[in-house]
Design a protein around this motif. Structure first.
Motif, PDB file in Angstrom:
ATOM      1  N   ARG A  59       0.803  -1.220   0.000  1.00 25.75           N
ATOM      2  CA  ARG A  59       0.000   0.000   0.000  1.00 25.75           C
ATOM      3  C   ARG A  59       0.837   1.272   0.000  1.00 25.75           C
ATOM      4  O   ARG A  59       0.293   2.370  -0.112  1.00 25.75           O
ATOM      5  N   ALA A  60       2.137   1.126   0.150  1.00 31.27           N
ATOM      6  CA  ALA A  60       2.991   2.317   0.226  1.00 31.27           C
ATOM      7  C   ALA A  60       2.927   3.132  -1.055  1.00 31.27           C
ATOM      8  O   ALA A  60       2.982   4.364  -1.033  1.00 31.27           O
ATOM      9  N   GLY A  61       2.794   2.468  -2.190  1.00 27.35           N
ATOM     10  CA  GLY A  61       2.760   3.170  -3.468  1.00 27.35           C
ATOM     11  C   GLY A  61       1.541   4.040  -3.650  1.00 27.35           C
ATOM     12  O   GLY A  61       1.538   4.951  -4.492  1.00 27.35           O
ATOM     13  N   SER A  62       0.485   3.787  -2.895  1.00 26.26           N
ATOM     14  CA  SER A  62      -0.710   4.639  -2.992  1.00 26.26           C
ATOM     15  C   SER A  62      -0.563   5.911  -2.176  1.00 26.26           C
ATOM     16  O   SER A  62      -1.355   6.844  -2.310  1.00 26.26           O
ATOM     17  N   THR A  63       0.461   5.948  -1.318  1.00 21.90           N
ATOM     18  CA  THR A  63       0.724   7.142  -0.507  1.00 21.90           C
ATOM     19  C   THR A  63       1.634   8.117  -1.226  1.00 21.90           C
ATOM     20  O   THR A  63       1.441   9.323  -1.194  1.00 21.90           O
ATOM     21  N   ALA A  64       2.656   7.591  -1.900  1.00 20.78           N
ATOM     22  CA  ALA A  64       3.596   8.425  -2.659  1.00 20.78           C
ATOM     23  C   ALA A  64       4.220   7.556  -3.731  1.00 20.78           C
ATOM     24  O   ALA A  64       4.256   6.326  -3.629  1.00 20.78           O
ATOM     25  N   THR A  65       4.705   8.187  -4.773  1.00 17.00           N
ATOM     26  CA  THR A  65       5.294   7.449  -5.884  1.00 17.00           C
ATOM     27  C   THR A  65       6.803   7.565  -5.870  1.00 17.00           C
ATOM     28  O   THR A  65       7.368   8.605  -5.531  1.00 17.00           O
ATOM     29  N   ARG A  66       7.456   6.483  -6.210  1.00 18.08           N
ATOM     30  CA  ARG A  66       8.902   6.478  -6.430  1.00 18.08           C
ATOM     31  C   ARG A  66       9.128   6.287  -7.915  1.00 18.08           C
ATOM     32  O   ARG A  66       8.581   5.375  -8.525  1.00 18.08           O
ATOM     33  N   GLY A  67       9.969   7.147  -8.511  1.00 16.91           N
ATOM     34  CA  GLY A  67      10.212   7.038  -9.938  1.00 16.91           C
ATOM     35  C   GLY A  67       9.013   7.504 -10.736  1.00 16.91           C
ATOM     36  O   GLY A  67       8.184   8.294 -10.289  1.00 16.91           O
ATOM     37  N   SER A  68       8.886   6.986 -11.939  1.00 22.06           N
ATOM     38  CA  SER A  68       7.800   7.391 -12.824  1.00 22.06           C
ATOM     39  C   SER A  68       6.466   6.879 -12.296  1.00 22.06           C
ATOM     40  O   SER A  68       6.370   5.806 -11.707  1.00 22.06           O
ATOM     41  N   THR A  69       5.421   7.657 -12.523  1.00 20.98           N
ATOM     42  CA  THR A  69       4.091   7.261 -12.061  1.00 20.98           C
ATOM     43  C   THR A  69       3.582   6.033 -12.795  1.00 20.98           C
ATOM     44  O   THR A  69       2.989   5.141 -12.215  1.00 20.98           O
ATOM     45  N   ASP A  70       3.808   5.971 -14.083  1.00 17.54           N
ATOM     46  CA  ASP A  70       3.267   4.901 -14.908  1.00 17.54           C
ATOM     47  C   ASP A  70       4.364   3.921 -15.300  1.00 17.54           C
ATOM     48  O   ASP A  70       5.548   4.260 -15.356  1.00 17.54           O
ATOM     49  N   ASP A  71       3.947   2.688 -15.561  1.00 12.25           N
ATOM     50  CA  ASP A  71       4.877   1.707 -16.096  1.00 12.25           C
ATOM     51  C   ASP A  71       5.319   2.141 -17.484  1.00 12.25           C
ATOM     52  O   ASP A  71       4.509   2.582 -18.307  1.00 12.25           O
ATOM     53  N   VAL A  72       6.604   2.029 -17.746  1.00 15.08           N
ATOM     54  CA  VAL A  72       7.143   2.425 -19.042  1.00 15.08           C
ATOM     55  C   VAL A  72       6.783   1.369 -20.074  1.00 15.08           C
ATOM     56  O   VAL A  72       7.067   0.180 -19.895  1.00 15.08           O
ATOM     57  N   GLU A  73       6.164   1.807 -21.171  1.00 12.48           N
ATOM     58  CA  GLU A  73       5.731   0.866 -22.207  1.00 12.48           C
ATOM     59  C   GLU A  73       6.706   0.807 -23.374  1.00 12.48           C
ATOM     60  O   GLU A  73       6.950  -0.265 -23.937  1.00 12.48           O
ATOM     61  N   TYR A  74       7.323   1.958 -23.715  1.00 13.63           N
ATOM     62  CA  TYR A  74       8.164   2.007 -24.906  1.00 13.63           C
ATOM     63  C   TYR A  74       9.514   2.659 -24.616  1.00 13.63           C
ATOM     64  O   TYR A  74       9.656   3.457 -23.684  1.00 13.63           O
ATOM     65  N   VAL A  75      10.485   2.324 -25.458  1.00 14.01           N
ATOM     66  CA  VAL A  75      11.717   3.094 -25.576  1.00 14.01           C
ATOM     67  C   VAL A  75      11.665   3.758 -26.950  1.00 14.01           C
ATOM     68  O   VAL A  75      11.135   3.175 -27.909  1.00 14.01           O
ATOM     69  N   TYR A  76      12.187   4.982 -27.051  1.00  7.80           N
ATOM     70  CA  TYR A  76      12.054   5.787 -28.263  1.00  7.80           C
ATOM     71  C   TYR A  76      13.426   6.127 -28.829  1.00  7.80           C
ATOM     72  O   TYR A  76      14.415   6.213 -28.087  1.00  7.80           O
ATOM     73  N   PHE A  77      13.495   6.349 -30.137  1.00  4.84           N
ATOM     74  CA  PHE A  77      14.720   6.857 -30.754  1.00  4.84           C
ATOM     75  C   PHE A  77      14.382   7.479 -32.101  1.00  4.84           C
ATOM     76  O   PHE A  77      13.230   7.415 -32.580  1.00  4.84           O
ATOM     77  N   VAL A  78      15.374   8.110 -32.704  1.00  2.28           N
ATOM     78  CA  VAL A  78      15.215   8.738 -34.020  1.00  2.28           C
ATOM     79  C   VAL A  78      15.772   7.778 -35.059  1.00  2.28           C
ATOM     80  O   VAL A  78      16.933   7.339 -34.955  1.00  2.28           O
ATOM     81  N   ASP A  79      14.950   7.436 -36.083  1.00  2.94           N
ATOM     82  CA  ASP A  79      15.396   6.433 -37.071  1.00  2.94           C
ATOM     83  C   ASP A  79      16.184   7.082 -38.201  1.00  2.94           C
ATOM     84  O   ASP A  79      16.479   8.296 -38.179  1.00  2.94           O
ATOM     85  N   ASP A  80      16.532   6.298 -39.212  1.00  2.00           N
ATOM     86  CA  ASP A  80      17.371   6.797 -40.300  1.00  2.00           C
ATOM     87  C   ASP A  80      16.648   7.784 -41.199  1.00  2.00           C
ATOM     88  O   ASP A  80      17.268   8.448 -42.032  1.00  2.00           O
ATOM     89  N   GLU A  81      15.316   7.906 -41.060  1.00  2.00           N
ATOM     90  CA  GLU A  81      14.562   8.923 -41.792  1.00  2.00           C
ATOM     91  C   GLU A  81      14.320  10.158 -40.926  1.00  2.00           C
ATOM     92  O   GLU A  81      13.551  11.031 -41.292  1.00  2.00           O
ATOM     93  N   HIS A  82      14.969  10.174 -39.753  1.00  3.20           N
ATOM     94  CA  HIS A  82      14.875  11.305 -38.820  1.00  3.20           C
ATOM     95  C   HIS A  82      13.471  11.503 -38.270  1.00  3.20           C
ATOM     96  O   HIS A  82      13.057  12.607 -37.952  1.00  3.20           O
ATOM     97  N   ARG A  83      12.758  10.362 -38.144  1.00  2.00           N
ATOM     98  CA  ARG A  83      11.442  10.360 -37.503  1.00  2.00           C
ATOM     99  C   ARG A  83      11.597   9.844 -36.079  1.00  2.00           C
ATOM    100  O   ARG A  83      12.532   9.118 -35.751  1.00  2.00           O
ATOM    101  N   LEU A  84      10.633  10.181 -35.221  1.00  2.00           N
ATOM    102  CA  LEU A  84      10.593   9.609 -33.885  1.00  2.00           C
ATOM    103  C   LEU A  84       9.864   8.275 -33.958  1.00  2.00           C
ATOM    104  O   LEU A  84       8.714   8.205 -34.408  1.00  2.00           O
ATOM    105  N   VAL A  85      10.533   7.214 -33.531  1.00  2.00           N
ATOM    106  CA  VAL A  85       9.949   5.879 -33.554  1.00  2.00           C
ATOM    107  C   VAL A  85       9.999   5.313 -32.135  1.00  2.00           C
ATOM    108  O   VAL A  85      10.687   5.835 -31.257  1.00  2.00           O
TER     109      VAL A  85
END
Length: 612
Positions: free
Chosen positions: A321-347
């Motif tokens: 129940r500690a997590g409902s009192t305060a958050t450590r780190g990011s609030t949400d679970d991380v779903e993706y990692v991002y980077f810029v591809d060879d066409e210079h788009r965000l993927v």
């Protein structure tokens, strides 16, 4: 040093040896006593069982001045809870005045001790002096806060001989404790204690962010009780202005409490004095959450904290129940990692292990109409910011299909790419940070909610140009890579926000910037990798590039370093240590799972980031 000179003595680093024989005297200065197991020589660098505690032995009656000094230095490295044995090497007056907990000086090696020559004709006056010397690498202050240090160390010990007993004792000595780095690493461990951000919330929600405040405690001297006392005393100086505690002023352990130990159900009961007797349930729950966050790093099996005052239970809090009192780190679970591809788009690509197929992000930044060189994604993964390929413009857009990008929210007038915008970074309050490296107008900027006129952030004491900006998930700390000439370093500072009466917008400052990588000559890239930990890529003085973890206080965390990787230009991590490190190297985008080796993911891609 002293070992090479007549009258000098030098303890072997990390050495604690016990000698025993029937009717024999234990030799001072090289004698320590383990409190379990057979008597044997003990080398601190080889001790693996952290439950074995090593105690020094008191000085023998016939100890020479050299043996006495050596024994005293040895006693400082033992697990004696209150340095009782070390105090036996002192006169009664010196023992009463000595304050070992005022701080610890850590030297590169065990201190050299050299006896100063006595004046001719006064060799038998019953007095002598020793100098202690070495090279400083760090200090730990009275608040248990670690700070890197350099330069020489020198202190004086004065010894006097009792005219009746003829026994030598130390009657003048510096405050605190001094020991070598090997003994420090054996005896002390870094633990995060937790407070609450006083002027920020996590992930844009109303929930408070928990802020890690790392301190060093003696590992085998009841660290759990040490940490509870440390939490009750309040945050260290660096964070005091930006965090709060829920414990009422003056709260301490109840009188007579010496040791705190969880019961068979992994429940810890903490008796407090009457300062906490009248707290309400919500505040008490926050108090328990602070202790749970703190103590679970020492004892992951801890399941519940119960707070009492007098004969009354104030509240209890289970770990789930500690997590409902305060958050450590990011609030949400991380779903993706991002980077810029060879066409210079965000993927983006699934953050889970084994994912290898990138896809363009929804919205304008993934369409490729605006070419990018770097990007940042908000912690809720709903917004993204991207710097144009030439570094001149900053764009902000939603990660929703069909969303438009609009005009740049910021422009740099720098003449070359390296004199323009850094990569951006989102904080826990959904604000966007970025630095303009224009030599004619260098600025650290903040865009509230990623829009509007940027606020210029004050950076008093900053010497150099900001090359990289990374804001911690707790929203109160920031990591800056700062260059000065041919060198670059990692600086950590606290973020202060103040809205004065009559003003609509806050004044934002980054205060008390401190180096976290004094041993690196050049820092290439950095990312937050935990509540108080970062992963850093840099070059040492010998020119070798290294990937390592560092703590915000400049210490080296326990555990293995990341596997070696050459040609790293950018790196990304997240506060969730279950997720892989991701880097842009000469092999493209690569990924490292804990305990594994780097694996290539995509050949063509740059600027990897996790949300933040």
């Amino acid at each position: 040093m002293g070992a090479d000179r007549e009258g000098g003595t030098r303890r072997r680093p990390g050495r604690a040896v016990a000698y025993v024989a029937c009717g024999a005297v234990l030799l001072a200065g090289c004698a320590s006593m383990p409190d379990s197991g057979d008597l044997s020589g003990v080398d601190s660098t080889q001790i693996q069982d952290t439950q074995v505690r090593v105690f020094a032995v008191p000085p023998p009656e016939d100890a020479t001045p050299t043996q006495l000094v050596q024994g005293f230095l040895e006693a400082l490295t033992s697990d004696d809870p209150n340095y009782e044995t070390a105090s036996q090497y002192l006169t009664k007056g010196a023992a009463k005045a000595w304050q070992p907990r005022t701080g610890t000086t850590v030297l590169a090696d065990s201190p050299d001790a050299f006896e100063l020559p006595r004046p001719r004709g006064r060799e038998d006056t019953g007095e002598t002096s020793f100098t202690l010397s070495g090279i400083k690498v760090a200090t730990v202050d009275e608040q248990q806060s670690y700070a890197p240090a350099d330069g020489g160390y020198e202190a004086l010990l004065h010894l006097a001989q009792d005219p009746k007993t003829k026994q030598w004792r130390i009657d003048e000595l510096p405050p605190g404790v001094v020991l070598g780095q090997g003994d420090f690493e054996r005896n002390y461990t870094s633990v995060n204690k937790y407070y609450f951000a006083s002027n920020s919330v996590a992930g844009g929600s109303r929930q408070t962010a928990a802020v890690a405040d790392p301190v060093f405690v003696r590992e085998r001297v009841d660290p759990m009780t040490q940490m509870v006392r440390s939490v009750l005393k309040g945050p260290t100086t660096l964070l005091r202005h930006v965090v709060r505690t829920s414990f009422p002023t003056g709260t301490a352990l109840a009188k007579g409490t010496t040791t705190l130990t969880p019961d068979e159900q992994n429940k810890l009961t903490v008796p407090l004095n009457d300062k906490a007797a009248r707290v309400g349930l919500n505040r008490c729950t926050e108090m328990a959450a602070q202790l749970l966050f703190t103590l679970r790093s020492l004892s992951p099996s801890l399941e519940e904290v119960v707070l009492e005052s007098g004969d009354r239970q104030l509240c209890s809090l289970a770990s789930g129940r500690a997590g409902s009192t305060a958050t450590r780190g990011s609030t949400d679970d991380v779903e993706y990692v991002y980077f810029v591809d060879d066409e210079h788009r965000l993927v983006r690509m699934k953050a889970e292990e084994g994912a290898r197929t990138p896809e363009a992000v929804p919205g304008a930044l993934g369409e490729g109409q605006t070419q990018l060189r770097s990007a940042a994604v908000s912690r809720d993964e709903e917004m993204a910011a991207g710097v144009g390929r030439d570094g001149k413009q900053l764009y902000v857009g939603s990660l929703v299909s069909g969303g438009s990008l609009g005009e740049p929210v910021l422009r740099s007038a720098g003449k070359t790419e390296k004199d323009r915008l850094t990569a951006p970074s989102w904080d826990a309050q959904h604000d966007l940070w970025i630095a303009d490296r224009n030599p004619d107008d260098p600025r650290l900027l903040l865009l509230e909610n990623g829009a509007g006129d940027p606020l210029e952030v004050k950076t008093p004491g900053l010497d150099g140009r900001i090359e990289s900006v990374r804001v911690a998930a707790d929203g109160v700390r920031i990591a800056l890579v700062v260059s000065q000439g041919e060198q670059s370093s990692l600086l950590i500072g606290r973020i202060e926000r103040e809205t004065k009466p009559g003003e609509d917008r806050p004044t934002v400052s980054v205060m008390e910037l401190r180096s976290a990588t004094p041993q690196l000559e050049e820092v290439t890239t950095v990312s937050w990798a935990g509540d108080s930990r970062l992963v850093v890529v840099g070059r040492e003085q010998d020119g070798v590039q290294t990937v390592r973890y560092v703590q915000v206080d400049g210490s080296t965390p326990e555990g293995p370093a990341p596997a070696a990787l050459t040609g790293v230009k950018e790196i990304a991590a997240t506060e969730d240590d279950r997720l892989a490190l991701v880097a842009y190297s000469e092999d493209g985008i690569v990924r490292l799972q804990a305990g594994g080796q780097w694996q290539k993911v995509v050949t063509d891609g740059t600027a990897p980031v996790y949300p933040g």
